[in-house]
Design a protein around this motif. Structure first.
Motif, PDB file in Angstrom:
ATOM      1  N   SER A  91       0.746  -1.154  -0.125  1.00 37.21           N
ATOM      2  CA  SER A  91      -0.090  -0.119   0.074  1.00 37.21           C
ATOM      3  C   SER A  91       0.918   1.242   0.085  1.00 37.21           C
ATOM      4  N   THR A  92       0.480   2.354  -0.463  1.00 36.95           N
ATOM      5  CA  THR A  92       0.982   3.723  -0.101  1.00 36.95           C
ATOM      6  C   THR A  92       0.891   4.215   0.887  1.00 36.95           C
ATOM      7  N   PRO A  93       1.902   5.051   1.277  1.00 41.79           N
ATOM      8  CA  PRO A  93       2.004   5.867   2.529  1.00 41.79           C
ATOM      9  C   PRO A  93       0.409   6.506   3.052  1.00 41.79           C
ATOM     10  N   GLN A  94      -0.318   7.088   2.131  1.00 43.06           N
ATOM     11  CA  GLN A  94      -1.510   7.740   2.374  1.00 43.06           C
ATOM     12  C   GLN A  94      -2.569   6.364   3.116  1.00 43.06           C
ATOM     13  N   GLU A  97      -1.377   5.381   6.540  1.00 47.65           N
ATOM     14  CA  GLU A  97      -1.266   6.436   7.518  1.00 47.65           C
ATOM     15  C   GLU A  97      -3.089   6.530   7.821  1.00 47.65           C
ATOM     16  N   LYS A 114       5.485   0.825   7.740  1.00 44.71           N
ATOM     17  CA  LYS A 114       6.525   1.295   6.905  1.00 44.71           C
ATOM     18  C   LYS A 114       6.152   1.053   5.526  1.00 44.71           C
ATOM     19  N   PRO A 115       6.001   2.003   4.602  1.00 46.17           N
ATOM     20  CA  PRO A 115       5.651   1.788   3.355  1.00 46.17           C
ATOM     21  C   PRO A 115       6.876   1.686   2.397  1.00 46.17           C
ATOM     22  N   TRP A 117       6.116   1.672  -0.804  1.00 46.09           N
ATOM     23  CA  TRP A 117       5.585   2.503  -2.110  1.00 46.09           C
ATOM     24  C   TRP A 117       5.596   3.924  -2.156  1.00 46.09           C
ATOM     25  N   PRO A 118       6.088   4.595  -3.339  1.00 45.25           N
ATOM     26  CA  PRO A 118       5.887   6.121  -3.265  1.00 45.25           C
ATOM     27  C   PRO A 118       4.638   6.682  -2.963  1.00 45.25           C
ATOM     28  N   LYS A 119       4.682   8.103  -2.637  1.00 44.36           N
ATOM     29  CA  LYS A 119       3.274   8.638  -2.229  1.00 44.36           C
ATOM     30  C   LYS A 119       2.463   8.434  -3.677  1.00 44.36           C
ATOM     31  N   GLY A 120       1.184   8.207  -2.925  1.00 49.44           N
ATOM     32  CA  GLY A 120       0.052   8.098  -3.761  1.00 49.44           C
ATOM     33  C   GLY A 120      -0.942   9.251  -3.711  1.00 49.44           C
ATOM     34  N   PRO A 122      -4.572  10.978  -2.239  1.00 47.10           N
ATOM     35  CA  PRO A 122      -5.131  10.952  -0.717  1.00 47.10           C
ATOM     36  C   PRO A 122      -6.492   9.948  -0.760  1.00 47.10           C
TER      37      PRO A 122
END
Length: 215
Positions: A91-94, A97, A114-115, A117-120, A122
């Motif tokens: 999964s992405t950081p969003q 979180e 801890k992700p 993947w790069p930021k995705g 919202p």
């Protein structure tokens, strides 16, 4: 197990002791107190006991599961080594979180994820009045993302896709129960959206499969 019991009985040994040298238990959060006692009995005289589970996924209390077995395990085996899997490859950081913010309300303190993947994009939360309204929203959203009625809106939400349209193969809908799937399929069909449902066991009803099972 019966053969082992008979062999141990001939030797005059306890039927349950030393049957397994290495005992591995999956989905530990779903076991009941009675199953925990069974694990203890099977592990008696064994070399190693390995369990894997996530207390935050303990959702089967209504049928006897008890996540308190984690505490019992720590009490019964003070030397237990705990390995926490915090690194996430899905999964992405969003998404992480949002998930950790919710799950951390469970007992046990804040969860760390801890992700990799790069930021995705919202995370959006949509509230509906009923399950049917939810299914209708999903169907309309799929149509919108595929450019049926709002290509400009889709590009605003997902700018990285600008310059090409979304295809139905780019979109997945995750659901919890097959009852939800039936509603989703009905609404998608009304919108003229093709879909493939995976994870069902309808193949077990096929004549050839039923014949094999009966055989």
């Amino acid at each position: 197990l019966r053969a082992a019991e008979e062999e141990n009985a001939e030797k005059g040994e306890h039927a349950g002791a030393g049957v397994f040298s290495y005992l591995l238990v999956d989905e530990f959060q779903d076991i009941s107190p009675l199953q925990y006692r069974l694990i203890r009995a099977w592990n008696e005289g064994g070399r190693e006991l390995f369990v894997i589970g996530d207390r935050d996924q303990a959702i089967y209390g209504f049928r006897g599961a008890d996540a308190g077995c984690f505490e019992r395990l720590a009490e019964d085996f003070p030397q237990v080594c705990q390995i926490v899997l915090e690194e996430n490859y899905r999964s992405t950081p969003q998404i992480l979180e949002a998930a950790s913010g919710l799950i951390s309300k469970n007992p046990g303190g804040k969860r760390r994820l801890k992700p990799n993947w790069p930021k995705g994009v919202p995370v959006r939360i949509v509230a509906t009045d009923s399950e049917r309204a939810e299914a209708i929203f999903v169907a309309k959203e799929v149509g919108r993302l595929a450019g049926g009625i709002g290509m400009l809106e889709a590009q605003e939400l997902f700018p990285e896709k600008e310059g090409r349209s979304w295809g139905f193969e780019d979109i997945a809908v995750l659901y919890r129960t097959h009852r939800q799937a039936a509603l989703l399929e009905e609404c998608l069909k009304k919108e003229g959206i093709p879909c493939v449902t995976v994870g069902r066991e309808e193949f077990l009803e096929e004549e050839t499969v039923r014949g094999t099972i009966c055989f």
